[in-house]
Structure formats: C-alpha cells, structure tokens
Motif scaffolding. Structure first.
Motif, PDB file in Angstrom:
ATOM      1  N   LEU A 405      34.760  45.974  49.715  1.00 23.19           N
ATOM      2  CA  LEU A 405      35.473  44.758  50.104  1.00 23.19           C
ATOM      3  C   LEU A 405      36.868  45.074  50.623  1.00 23.19           C
ATOM      4  N   ALA A 406      37.532  46.048  50.023  1.00 20.46           N
ATOM      5  CA  ALA A 406      38.858  46.449  50.502  1.00 20.46           C
ATOM      6  C   ALA A 406      38.768  46.980  51.925  1.00 20.46           C
ATOM      7  N   THR A 407      37.735  47.756  52.211  1.00 23.89           N
ATOM      8  CA  THR A 407      37.533  48.285  53.568  1.00 23.89           C
ATOM      9  C   THR A 407      37.221  47.169  54.546  1.00 23.89           C
ATOM     10  N   PHE A 408      36.380  46.230  54.123  1.00 22.58           N
ATOM     11  CA  PHE A 408      35.946  45.148  55.009  1.00 22.58           C
ATOM     12  C   PHE A 408      37.112  44.241  55.395  1.00 22.58           C
ATOM     13  N   PHE A 409      37.934  43.853  54.418  1.00 24.08           N
ATOM     14  CA  PHE A 409      39.016  42.901  54.680  1.00 24.08           C
ATOM     15  C   PHE A 409      40.335  43.569  55.059  1.00 24.08           C
ATOM     16  N   GLY A 410      40.485  44.827  54.723  1.00 16.93           N
ATOM     17  CA  GLY A 410      41.749  45.499  54.997  1.00 16.93           C
ATOM     18  C   GLY A 410      42.843  45.127  54.018  1.00 16.93           C
ATOM     19  N   ILE A 411      42.503  44.457  52.924  1.00 20.23           N
ATOM     20  CA  ILE A 411      43.459  44.136  51.860  1.00 20.23           C
ATOM     21  C   ILE A 411      42.783  44.410  50.518  1.00 20.23           C
ATOM     22  N   GLU A 412      43.596  44.700  49.519  1.00 25.89           N
ATOM     23  CA  GLU A 412      43.037  44.959  48.201  1.00 25.89           C
ATOM     24  C   GLU A 412      42.656  43.632  47.536  1.00 25.89           C
ATOM     25  N   PRO A 413      41.418  43.496  47.088  1.00 26.83           N
ATOM     26  CA  PRO A 413      41.035  42.269  46.373  1.00 26.83           C
ATOM     27  C   PRO A 413      41.701  42.202  45.013  1.00 26.83           C
ATOM     28  N   LEU A 414      41.839  40.992  44.502  1.00 22.40           N
ATOM     29  CA  LEU A 414      42.476  40.780  43.206  1.00 22.40           C
ATOM     30  C   LEU A 414      41.422  40.817  42.102  1.00 22.40           C
ATOM     31  N   THR A 415      41.630  41.707  41.147  1.00 21.02           N
ATOM     32  CA  THR A 415      40.691  41.859  40.040  1.00 21.02           C
ATOM     33  C   THR A 415      41.483  41.853  38.738  1.00 21.02           C
ATOM     34  N   LEU A 416      41.893  40.676  38.303  1.00 25.11           N
ATOM     35  CA  LEU A 416      42.744  40.570  37.127  1.00 25.11           C
ATOM     36  C   LEU A 416      41.986  39.980  35.953  1.00 25.11           C
ATOM     37  N   GLY A 417      42.234  40.499  34.770  1.00 24.41           N
ATOM     38  CA  GLY A 417      41.587  39.972  33.581  1.00 24.41           C
ATOM     39  C   GLY A 417      40.124  40.360  33.521  1.00 24.41           C
ATOM     40  N   ASP A 418      39.390  39.703  32.663  1.00 21.93           N
ATOM     41  CA  ASP A 418      37.970  39.969  32.481  1.00 21.93           C
ATOM     42  C   ASP A 418      37.164  39.000  33.334  1.00 21.93           C
ATOM     43  N   PRO A 419      36.540  39.495  34.428  1.00 24.31           N
ATOM     44  CA  PRO A 419      35.806  38.582  35.321  1.00 24.31           C
ATOM     45  C   PRO A 419      34.607  37.933  34.660  1.00 24.31           C
ATOM     46  N   ASP A 420      34.113  38.493  33.559  1.00 27.07           N
ATOM     47  CA  ASP A 420      32.980  37.884  32.871  1.00 27.07           C
ATOM     48  C   ASP A 420      33.341  36.543  32.247  1.00 27.07           C
ATOM     49  N   LYS A 421      34.633  36.304  31.988  1.00 29.89           N
ATOM     50  CA  LYS A 421      35.055  35.127  31.243  1.00 29.89           C
ATOM     51  C   LYS A 421      35.751  34.074  32.099  1.00 29.89           C
ATOM     52  N   ALA A 422      36.076  34.411  33.336  1.00 29.48           N
ATOM     53  CA  ALA A 422      36.905  33.530  34.160  1.00 29.48           C
ATOM     54  C   ALA A 422      36.232  32.201  34.473  1.00 29.48           C
ATOM     55  N   VAL A 423      34.928  32.205  34.747  1.00 27.43           N
ATOM     56  CA  VAL A 423      34.238  30.976  35.142  1.00 27.43           C
ATOM     57  C   VAL A 423      34.237  29.963  34.003  1.00 27.43           C
ATOM     58  N   ALA A 424      33.925  30.410  32.790  1.00 32.94           N
ATOM     59  CA  ALA A 424      33.928  29.488  31.642  1.00 32.94           C
ATOM     60  C   ALA A 424      35.331  28.925  31.411  1.00 32.94           C
ATOM     61  N   ARG A 425      36.352  29.808  31.498  1.00 31.73           N
ATOM     62  CA  ARG A 425      37.731  29.336  31.297  1.00 31.73           C
ATOM     63  C   ARG A 425      38.139  28.354  32.393  1.00 31.73           C
TER      64      ARG A 425
END
Length: 561
Positions: A405-425
């Motif tokens: 994804l970083a290569t595709f967009f040319g920017i670093e994606p944001l990956t903060l916290g635990d992605p397994d829990k973000a949707v419920a929160r």
C-alpha cells in the motif's frame, strides 16, 4: 458490575474470524467516549470457562446438544471439521444452509448464536442484558446481507425497531467505524492530532482487511465547528470483496501440503481424512503467519533489517505419527502471497478500471481502483487527492500488505493501535453520537449502482453509486408484460455500472410478484424503489391502468425463492 443503561454505549464487531463488543461512557474531562472491550465468556479446551476480549466466530454443533461458540469450537475444527461452521459472515444473505442432526440452519441463525454469546456475556458484565447496540457490517454488504444481519440481531434479542415501528440505526459500515475510532482517539489525545488535521476537509481512504473480507472506502472528514465534532461523509465505497486472511492462509497451507506429500500419500486418504489434514495445515498457516509478523515487528522496532527474518514451525504427530517442520522466511512468505497483492496495478489503472475483469482480479488493490474510479466520476472526472490511508483489520499487520500500500499510494499508511479492536470501539463512538444528538444523520451513500433488467439483456439504472441515503426514486415506468394470461411478473435487480447483464454486473436479487388476476400482454407496470439508511432495498409497484387494485409492496427479506 452495575452500570446504568443511560450512561453507556455499545458496539459489536460481528467479524468473519473474530467478534468483539465494546462499551463506553463519556469522559467528563474530554467530553469524548472512552471505549473499552467487554470480556466475553466462552468454553475453552483444557481451560474450562474463560473470559476474553476476542470471541472466535466459530460454532461447533455437538450431536443433539446445544451449539458451542468460541475457542472450543475453533479447536474442534481440526478434530470434527464437518461439525464446525466458520466464516458464516461470508454466507449472510445467501441461500446457503447448514444441516446438523436433521435441522437446517440459515447463516443468520448461526450468526445469531455468536451475537447471543456476546449478549449473555454482556449481561454477566453489566448486570443486565442490553438490547440497544450498533453492529458493524462490511461497507458494501448488499441489501440481503444487511437484512440477514438485522435478522440475526433480532434472533439474538437486540432491538431493531422503535416502539412506533420505525427502523433503528443498528448497522454501521466497518471502515466508517474504524474512522470514528481514529477520530475519537485523536480527540482524546491518545494519538497526535497532527496525523490528520481535520480543521480542513481531508480525504481519507480506509483499507480494512480482516479474516474473510476486504472493505475499502473513501471519505471526507472535517471539523464541524457548529456541532463541535468531526463529521464524516462518504464519497465512494468498494464493491464487496471476499478476500482476507483465510485466502492468505490457504496459499500458505497449499505450500505445507505439497511438502508433507513427500512423507504421506495424501491422495490415498478418504475425503474426511483429507479435510481434517487440510484443516490442520490451515491452522498451522495462521499460527506461523502471526509468529512471522510478530518477529518482523520486533526487528522493525529495534531498527534491524527484516528481509532475512525466518521462523520455524514444528508440529508432532500431524498424521500417521509423522511430524511436520518448516522454516518460513519473510522472503518466501511474500512470494507465496504475491498473487493477492495486485503487484501489477498502479494508480494509473484507475482510468482502465471498467476494462478489468473482476472475476480475474481477486487481490487487495482491485477494490482500491474501484473506490477511486467511483470517486473520480463523482467529482466530475477529477482524480481526488488521498490525504491519508487508514489501515484496519488484523491482516494489515502483515508487513507485505503495508509495504504494498505504501508503494501504491506513495505515502505511509497509518497503522496505530490494535486494528483488531478499532471497529468495535468505533461502533461505540457512533452509538454515543446517535444518543447524544437524536438528529445526528451522517451522509451515507450506496456502494454501487442498482439497476433492473428490462428487455432482453438490458439493465436500466435506478440508483446510481454514491446516492445519498435514504433514497426514494420517482415513479419508474416502462415494464411491460410479454405473455398473455400469466398471473405473475418477475423483477430482476442488478448491481454494477454496465447497462446489460454481462460481468462484472451481477444479479442482486429476483422477486416474483403474483397478481389476483391474469395479466394481459402489453400491460405496463410502474414501480418506486426505496433504499434505507441501512442500505436495505424495498419497492412498491402497480399495474399502470389499475393502480388501486393491483398495488404491491415488497420488503426485501433473506428467504430467497
């Protein structure tokens, strides 16, 4: 724990692989919701009854006994795979059924068992059984998938309608939930506010790759000074893509099977034995993927090179007293999963999108092209700027996915916290907004164009992709009866941009309308199409020359005939 029903908010992530429930209350200092996970009670092999934040979305149907949900069911997958249902979310809204001990189970009935397990656990935690909740779904779940999810919630005992019969806002798209969680955490100063400055409108692409589904959506988010909150508007949503961790694990399991074939004559096994052996290797693939990902993250944290990271898998008595050992390097794993990474696609392919065969494009980049293509068309042909890429879902922990994804967009994606829990929160934050402001209605749009088949293979578009919901069409005429003396008429709905029934257009649903009298050839039928905020389709219609006696209304349900 005693909690008043009036001061807390609930969100459920009904996941393909795992499910969670989050609850929150308002922090008096920040005026924001502080979301936490509810411990879920389940049976675990060797440990009896346990409480954990993550509930595996597996259901084990013991012979003539009450089904078991969670860790025990997941463990039984390698022992009695024929009696375990996994990834039931992938079958929501379909005609797929599961038969155990003479009883037929629909997908929504099995999903309701997962929701019920969560609901009972919430009662243990809060002291009462909650019925007011927001449940998340993939952004481009179609109308029958959403209706099935609502049905599952009803079966589990959650309230889906108001006292006056009006439909409640019970569903929330998963990418939007992840974005709400990001905004809430930023407002609570858990993460730097400089990551995305919402004082100016910002275009955020959410990439949500879970165990069985991939959601990609594009939103504009901005700070609403009048309401003192960040508002989120949909720009475009990808079509539903059944690709996720299961697909990555299956590719790795294939490699394991080929190596084990040198020890055991796999072809001589019967079908049940092959299924059990396959389930073991899929489980091994999931385990070593997690270990490899963790080891890579450890190296990255200490600033060490990751290209040569290798982990070892050793399992005894896999089959016929044979052990299995495998050294998996990052380099080999990246090579194995490369077909799913869409490495030949670039941003320039957005303009070629309509010519890409969807059936041959099962990879993580195709839905991105879909979203950007829709956004560009919606913005009058201007390619929108992507200010931020927000990652969510457990599979975004995989280094190769983030690199791609970083290569595709040319920017670093944001990956903060635990992605397994973000949707419920995030669902909890949304639930709070619904209660805090009864008039709160974020702009929701359709994920793709809905059309209806007319003459031959022609499809007439009814609801264009990006239509703001809820939507009610004007009266649509021109549907004629082609045969004499029949008492029914078929309405066949399609999704997709083409004006015919050819791929990538796909039949969405078919409904047969019966009339009290035989129809004459040439009689005309008129219809009105409605799409709710939950993206559930319904329609009403009548014979043009006899509207009062022939009017019909169809609410879309999951029982497809």
């Amino acid at each position: 724990m005693a909690v008043s029903k009036k001061n807390f908010y609930l969100g459920i992530d009904l996941g393909t692989t795992n499910s969670l429930m989050s609850w929150g209350k308002v922090d008096l200092k920040t005026k924001q919701v502080e979301a936490k996970l509810v411990p879920i009670t389940m049976t675990s092999i060797g440990s009896g009854i346990v409480k954990k934040e993550i509930l595996p979305s597996f259901v084990y149907f013991r012979e003539n006994e009450v089904p078991i949900v969670g860790e025990y069911a997941k463990a039984m997958l390698v022992r009695q795979s024929s009696r375990v249902v996994k990834s039931v979310k992938n079958y929501m809204g379909t005609t797929k059924t599961f038969n155990f001990d003479g009883r037929e189970w629909k997908p929504e009935e099995i999903a309701s068992l997962v929701l019920r397990q969560i609901k009972i656990s919430a009662k243990d935690f809060f002291g009462f059984e909650p019925d007011d909740v927001v449940i998340t779904v993939p952004a481009s779940f179609d109308t029958d998938m959403r209706a099935a999810t609502i049905r599952a919630a009803q079966l589990a005992g959650f309230k889906c309608t108001e006292d006056d019969g009006a439909t409640r806002d019970i569903l929330l798209d998963e990418p939007r939930a992840a974005l709400y969680d990001f905004i809430n955490r930023q407002n609570r100063e858990e993460i730097p506010s400089s990551l995305i400055d919402f004082n100016e409108p910002r275009n955020v692409l959410v990439f949500d790759l879970g165990g069985g589904t991939l959601d990609v959506s594009f939103h504009t988010a901005f700070f609403n000074h009048e309401k003192n909150r960040v508002d989120v508007d949909d720009i475009a949503i990808s079509r539903y893509t059944r690709i996720g961790g299961d697909d990555f694990d299956n590719l790795l399991a294939d490699r394991f099977v080929e190596k084990f074939r040198k020890k055991v004559d796999i072809d001589s096994l019967n079908e049940i034995e092959k299924e059990m052996l396959r389930a073991k290797f899929v489980s091994f693939a999931e385990q070593i993927k997690v270990e490899l990902t963790s080891e890579i993250e450890n190296k990255r944290f200490f600033g060490k090179p990751v290209e040569n990271v290798t982990v070892n898998l050793l399992r005894g008595n896999v089959w016929d007293n044979r052990t299995f050992e495998y050294d998996l390097s990052k380099r080999e794993y990246d090579e194995i999963i490369s077909p799913l990474l869409g490495e030949n696609f670039t941003l320039a392919d957005v303009d070629k999108f309509g010519h890409i065969d969807y059936s041959k494009a099962e990879n993580v980049i195709y839905p991105i092209l879909d979203v950007l293509h829709k956004a560009k068309r919606k913005l009058g042909g201007i390619m929108p700027q992507v200010h931020a890429v927000l990652l969510n879902g457990g599979m975004t922990k995989v280094h190769a996915v983030r690199e791609r994804l970083a290569t595709f967009f040319g920017i670093e994606p944001l990956t903060l916290g635990d992605p397994d829990k973000a949707v419920a929160r995030g669902a909890t934050s949304y639930h709070y907004l619904l209660h805090k402001e009864p008039g709160f209605k974020p702009k929701i749009v359709t994920s793709e164009t809905i059309g209806i088949r007319t003459v031959g293979k022609t499809v007439q578009h009814l609801v264009p992709a990006g239509t703001v919901l809820p939507y009610k069409s004007p009266i649509i005429k021109g549907f004629r009866v082609f045969y004499e003396n029949i008492d029914y008429f078929d309405l066949i709905f399609y999704r997709g941009e083409r004006k015919d029934i050819e791929p990538p257009n796909k039949e969405l649903l078919k409904r047969r309308i019966y009339f009290a009298r035989p129809l004459r050839k040439g009689e005309e039928i008129a219809i009105i199409v409605k799409v709710s905020r939950d993206k559930v389709l319904s329609f009403e219609g009548w014979l043009k020359d006899d509207p009062t006696k022939t009017k019909f209304t169809v609410e879309v349900v999951t029982d497809k005939k």
